[in-house]
Motif scaffolding. Structure first.
Motif, PDB file in Angstrom:
ATOM      1  N   SER A 288      -6.280   3.972   2.887  1.00  0.00           N
ATOM      2  CA  SER A 288      -6.030   2.540   2.782  1.00  0.00           C
ATOM      3  C   SER A 288      -5.467   1.962   4.072  1.00  0.00           C
ATOM      4  CB  SER A 288      -5.076   2.260   1.621  1.00  0.00           C
ATOM      5  OG  SER A 288      -3.844   2.945   1.788  1.00  0.00           O
ATOM      6  N   ASP A 289      -4.593   2.708   4.751  1.00  0.00           N
ATOM      7  CA  ASP A 289      -4.018   2.196   6.008  1.00  0.00           C
ATOM      8  C   ASP A 289      -5.101   2.010   7.063  1.00  0.00           C
ATOM      9  OD1 ASP A 289      -1.472   2.108   4.942  1.00  0.00           O
ATOM     10  OD2 ASP A 289      -0.906   4.087   5.703  1.00  0.00           O
ATOM     11  N   TYR A 318      -5.957  -3.484  -1.281  1.00  0.00           N
ATOM     12  CA  TYR A 318      -4.678  -3.722  -1.954  1.00  0.00           C
ATOM     13  C   TYR A 318      -4.785  -3.419  -3.448  1.00  0.00           C
ATOM     14  CZ  TYR A 318      -2.687  -6.051   2.180  1.00  0.00           C
ATOM     15  OH  TYR A 318      -2.189  -6.334   3.431  1.00  0.00           O
ATOM     16  N   SER A 321      -4.817   0.183  -4.170  1.00  0.00           N
ATOM     17  CA  SER A 321      -3.527   0.797  -3.844  1.00  0.00           C
ATOM     18  C   SER A 321      -2.430   0.371  -4.813  1.00  0.00           C
ATOM     19  CB  SER A 321      -3.111   0.421  -2.410  1.00  0.00           C
ATOM     20  OG  SER A 321      -4.094   0.792  -1.471  1.00  0.00           O
ATOM     21  N   GLY A 322      -2.785  -0.439  -5.809  1.00  0.00           N
ATOM     22  CA  GLY A 322      -1.807  -0.892  -6.779  1.00  0.00           C
ATOM     23  C   GLY A 322      -0.952  -2.053  -6.315  1.00  0.00           C
ATOM     24  N   LYS A 323      -1.311  -2.680  -5.204  1.00  0.00           N
ATOM     25  CA  LYS A 323      -0.549  -3.815  -4.672  1.00  0.00           C
ATOM     26  C   LYS A 323      -1.209  -5.105  -5.159  1.00  0.00           C
ATOM     27  CE  LYS A 323       0.767  -1.101  -0.612  1.00  0.00           C
ATOM     28  NZ  LYS A 323       0.689  -0.968   0.872  1.00  0.00           N
ATOM     29  N   ASP A 325      -0.087  -8.035  -6.284  1.00  0.00           N
ATOM     30  CA  ASP A 325       0.340  -9.346  -5.793  1.00  0.00           C
ATOM     31  C   ASP A 325      -0.341  -9.687  -4.474  1.00  0.00           C
ATOM     32  OD1 ASP A 325       1.951  -9.690  -7.981  1.00  0.00           O
ATOM     33  OD2 ASP A 325       3.800  -9.035  -6.971  1.00  0.00           O
ATOM     34  N   LEU A 326      -0.421  -8.710  -3.572  1.00  0.00           N
ATOM     35  CA  LEU A 326      -1.095  -8.934  -2.295  1.00  0.00           C
ATOM     36  C   LEU A 326      -2.590  -9.178  -2.502  1.00  0.00           C
ATOM     37  CD1 LEU A 326       0.680  -6.252  -0.061  1.00  0.00           C
ATOM     38  CD2 LEU A 326       0.994  -8.743  -0.002  1.00  0.00           C
TER      39      LEU A 326
END
Length: 485
Positions: A288-289, A318, A321-323, A325-326
């Motif tokens: 992901s990065d 995002y 990756s479980g993010k 909100d982003l």
């Protein structure tokens, strides 16, 4: 969109000779009136059987991408080109293989495979289309069948040996149209020259197809020339340069042919940009990065028409990756700007499901389906959302019809097997999983699954009769498959 784990590879088959082909031919009922009489090498019926066998074994041995949105995009692109190609006498099937290699290949039955790595190196949709048009030309001109006939005349190889070598190609179809092992250097050189003439012919016809389809014909020499320059001194060139050699004369020839067409301005394809972003986010084999870094670097130099797709790709990273909100911060404005964009609908639905907003997901898809009632991706998404919401009966109803309409789509059978499992209907689950096994040429396991299903249901019931009939069909398919070897 729902995703499934890749099926494990299994040992393919041995053949009579030690070299391999990428097979390019058609599977229609009428022979194209070109070149040599290729019918003396292979009947159209046999070509159809080989194409089906190749595809089943590829599903079991290669990471075929089953993402419905990407499959839809590749099919639409391919069929746009086919609609403007000459000598089309076969149905075509386009699909993708997850691989960072730059390559494409075609084989019997009108199948054309694209490696996902092509999207990472093709800068425009026209460049990608130039590769697809080239492969379509290999199929319409029946280059494999013609090569086989030419080789049979020049070498002592029997037709059985030639057919055997084709089956070996299943193990590595992207090896390209190569020479069967010959007994003399002259025979080998003749085959190489014949292959080069095929490549030149595919370029010429492919450029004509590009022009008729409204793409930029300069894309072919640009893409081929860039690859040739980039890997000119590489110790390990990409697979495409091994299977589709690019000598300077060939690059010059495509440039000369492209210059004969009027210059056209081709607008940036949003669907291509979105498909490319989806591949980078989910199928490029990077973490992901690294994916986020790629999108950020591209955004710094992107023009306004490209930014939406790049932000979409970041939102996918995002989300995965479980993010959440982003992901919402990037995706919500995209959905608001293009509420009917299926890429955005798909991802917004995924976000709803990840956050257990099942009613919102189902409602979003039902609204979209009112505008496109028969759309495959939306139907699959709705079936998945209904499953997640616990409405398995409704999901099974959709998927039963879907698998009837699309029996070659592994996504439908996977979801149907899951739905039956959730509902506790073991015979239905076994039958759906049997169809998945059959699509991977795992005949014995498929038959055993149906036998188990038949034993579970009531004796002399309609379900038992249906399962028993399918067992007979699969046994016949297994026999035909084994006879090919």
């Amino acid at each position: 969109m729902f995703r499934f784990s890749k099926a494990p590879s299994y040992l393919l088959i041995s053949a009579l000779l030690g070299s391999s082909f990428t097979v390019n031919a058609d599977n229609f009922n009428t022979l194209p009136e070109i070149g040599t009489a290729a019918a003396s090498t292979l009947t159209i019926e046999k070509e159809q059987e080989y194409g089906d066998a190749y595809m089943r074994m590829l599903r079991a041995s290669k990471p075929v991408i089953s993402d419905p949105l990407l499959s839809e995009y590749v099919l639409d692109l391919g069929h746009r080109l086919v609609a403007n190609a000459e000598d089309v006498r076969t149905p075509f099937n386009f699909f993708m293989i997850q691989s960072r290699e730059i390559n494409a290949f075609a084989f019997f039955g009108g199948y054309v495979a694209l490696h996902s790595g092509l999207f990472l190196h093709a800068k425009t949709e026209s460049e990608l289309a130039s590769v697809v048009a080239h492969e379509i030309a290999h199929v319409t001109q029946r280059h494999l069948a013609r090569s086989m006939e030419d080789q049979a005349k020049k070498s002592p190889a029997t037709m059985a040996a030639l057919i055997g070598s084709l089956m070996l190609a299943i193990a590595s179809p992207e090896a390209g149209i190569a020479a069967i092992h010959a007994t003399t250097a002259a025979s080998m050189q003749g085959q190489i020259n014949y292959t080069r003439s095929n490549e030149k012919e595919a370029d010429r016809i492919g450029i004509a197809t590009l022009a008729k389809s409204g793409f930029d014909v300069q894309a072919m020499p640009q893409f081929f020339g860039r690859l040739a320059d980039q890997y000119r001194y590489a110790s390990k060139p990409p697979a495409m340069l091994l299977t589709h050699p690019l000598p300077e004369a060939r690059v010059s020839d495509t440039r000369s042919r492209a210059n004969q067409y009027p210059s056209v301005r081709v607008n940036t394809s949003e669907r291509y940009q979105l498909a490319r972003a989806r591949i980078v986010a989910r199928f490029a084999g990077i973490d992901s990065d690294a994916a986020l870094d790629w999108f950020d670097r591209q955004l710094k130099k992107a023009n306004p028409s490209q930014k939406a797709a790049l932000n979409y790709g970041k939102a996918l990273v995002y989300m995965d990756s479980g993010k959440f909100d982003l992901a919402h911060q990037l995706l919500d404005p995209l959905v608001a700007a293009e509420p009917n964009n299926r890429f955005f609908i798909d991802s917004a639905t995924d976000l709803d499901l990840f956050q257990k907003k099942y009613d919102a997901a189902v409602n979003r898809l039902e609204v979209a389906l009112k505008q496109n009632p028969d759309h495959k991706v939306l139907r699959l998404n709705l079936a998945h959302a209904l499953q997640e919401a616990g409405r398995t009966t409704d999901s099974i109803s959709i998927l039963t019809r879907y698998t009837y309409d699309n029996p070659q789509d592994t996504n439908g059978w996977n979801l149907l097997a899951q739905a039956y499992a959730y509902s506790g209907k073991r015979d239905g689950e076994l039958a759906a999983r049997a169809e998945l096994l059959a699509l991977r040429a795992q005949w014995d396991k498929a038959i055993n699954h149906y036998i188990q299903a038949s034993q579970i249901v009531d004796v002399d019931s309609l379900d038992q009769a249906r399962y028993d009939a399918r067992i007979d069909q699969l046994r016949l398919s297994r026999e035909r498959f084994e006879n090919l070897q």
